[in-house]
Motif scaffolding. Structure first.
Motif, mmCIF file in Angstrom:
data_model
loop_
_atom_site.group_PDB
_atom_site.id
_atom_site.type_symbol
_atom_site.label_atom_id
_atom_site.label_comp_id
_atom_site.label_asym_id
_atom_site.label_seq_id
_atom_site.Cartn_x
_atom_site.Cartn_y
_atom_site.Cartn_z
ATOM 1 N N UNK A 194 28.432 -37.298 49.501
ATOM 2 C CA UNK A 194 28.791 -36.854 50.702
ATOM 3 C C UNK A 194 28.608 -35.441 51.010
ATOM 4 N N UNK A 195 28.452 -34.276 49.764
ATOM 5 C CA UNK A 195 27.939 -33.035 50.036
ATOM 6 C C UNK A 195 26.751 -32.920 50.471
ATOM 7 N N UNK A 196 25.567 -33.917 49.875
ATOM 8 C CA UNK A 196 24.219 -34.027 50.409
ATOM 9 C C UNK A 196 24.028 -34.338 51.638
ATOM 10 N N UNK A 197 24.915 -35.402 52.086
ATOM 11 C CA UNK A 197 24.660 -35.874 53.478
ATOM 12 C C UNK A 197 24.916 -34.743 54.666
ATOM 13 N N UNK A 198 26.154 -34.299 54.372
ATOM 14 C CA UNK A 198 26.500 -32.881 55.237
ATOM 15 C C UNK A 198 25.425 -31.821 55.120
ATOM 16 N N UNK A 199 24.804 -31.805 54.048
ATOM 17 C CA UNK A 199 23.543 -30.510 54.181
ATOM 18 C C UNK A 199 22.299 -31.108 54.831
ATOM 19 N N UNK A 200 21.956 -32.405 54.736
ATOM 20 C CA UNK A 200 20.632 -33.017 55.352
ATOM 21 C C UNK A 200 20.795 -32.944 56.842
ATOM 22 N N UNK A 201 19.656 -32.886 57.272
ATOM 23 C CA UNK A 201 19.436 -32.716 58.902
ATOM 24 C C UNK A 201 19.197 -34.100 59.588
ATOM 25 N N UNK A 202 20.225 -34.792 59.909
ATOM 26 C CA UNK A 202 19.951 -36.133 60.749
ATOM 27 C C UNK A 202 19.846 -37.534 59.902
ATOM 28 N N UNK A 203 19.858 -37.296 58.475
ATOM 29 C CA UNK A 203 19.803 -38.761 57.783
ATOM 30 C C UNK A 203 21.008 -39.374 57.742
ATOM 31 N N UNK A 204 20.988 -40.659 57.957
ATOM 32 C CA UNK A 204 22.167 -41.493 57.899
ATOM 33 C C UNK A 204 22.036 -42.571 56.790
ATOM 34 N N UNK A 205 23.116 -42.940 56.357
ATOM 35 C CA UNK A 205 23.443 -43.885 55.153
ATOM 36 C C UNK A 205 23.170 -45.398 55.560
ATOM 37 N N UNK A 206 22.302 -45.983 54.569
ATOM 38 C CA UNK A 206 22.203 -47.338 54.877
ATOM 39 C C UNK A 206 23.031 -47.822 53.944
ATOM 40 N N UNK A 207 24.369 -48.189 53.902
ATOM 41 C CA UNK A 207 25.277 -48.229 52.642
ATOM 42 C C UNK A 207 24.884 -49.734 52.109
ATOM 43 N N UNK A 208 24.296 -50.716 52.856
ATOM 44 C CA UNK A 208 23.936 -52.079 52.323
ATOM 45 C C UNK A 208 23.105 -51.980 51.115
ATOM 46 N N UNK A 209 22.402 -50.933 51.182
ATOM 47 C CA UNK A 209 21.427 -50.936 49.946
ATOM 48 C C UNK A 209 21.334 -49.581 49.167
ATOM 49 N N UNK A 210 22.450 -48.657 49.510
ATOM 50 C CA UNK A 210 22.622 -47.494 48.950
ATOM 51 C C UNK A 210 21.061 -46.541 49.016
ATOM 52 N N UNK A 211 21.026 -46.241 50.336
ATOM 53 C CA UNK A 211 19.894 -45.512 50.714
ATOM 54 C C UNK A 211 20.258 -44.720 51.882
#
Ligand SMILES: C[C@H](O)[C@H](O)[C@H]1CNC2=NC(N)=NC(=O)C2=N1
Length: 104
Positions: free
Chosen positions: A11-28
């Motif tokens: 969660x911390x990494x995603x907050x820091x990254x610019x415009x990346x979204x989670x693909x929860x189906x494959x943990x990417x």
């Protein structure tokens, strides 16, 4: 071996990254980069490729003219690790126009 990120670290990494979204189906994580034509897109890909080789960690990606679609995950870990975040951050910097082969 590189471990998968904890939910908190992720969660911390995603907050820091610019415009990346989670693909929860494959943990990417995924992001589409747009450039002003093929030359700029391929220049970006070249800088990222050199970095990826030095990390021995590689993106899944495709390119059409000025568009580069990227997915980052760690195959050996079966999910998102610090290596994915490190390369994603490098890509954000490279796309912002500060990319150099010797960068970070
Ligand atoms: C043998 C080699 O180190 C491995 O195949 C590396 C190469 N690049 C890699 N890249 C990614 N994204 N995940 C991996 O597990 C991985 N493994």
């Amino acid at each position: 071996m590189t471990e998968k990120l904890t939910p908190e670290a992720r969660a911390a990494a995603l907050a820091r990254l610019d415009g990346w979204t989670e693909d929860t189906e494959r943990d990417a994580i995924t992001k589409t980069f747009w450039f002003d034509g093929f030359d700029a897109a391929f220049g970006f890909m070249t800088r990222v490729a050199i970095k990826a080789e030095s990390m021995v960690h590689h993106p899944e990606w495709s390119n059409v003219y000025g568009r580069v679609d990227v997915t980052m995950t760690t195959h050996s870990a079966g999910g998102l690790t610090a290596l994915d975040v490190e390369l994603a951050e490098f890509m954000d910097r490279a796309a912002a126009g500060t990319g150099r082969a010797d960068m970070g």
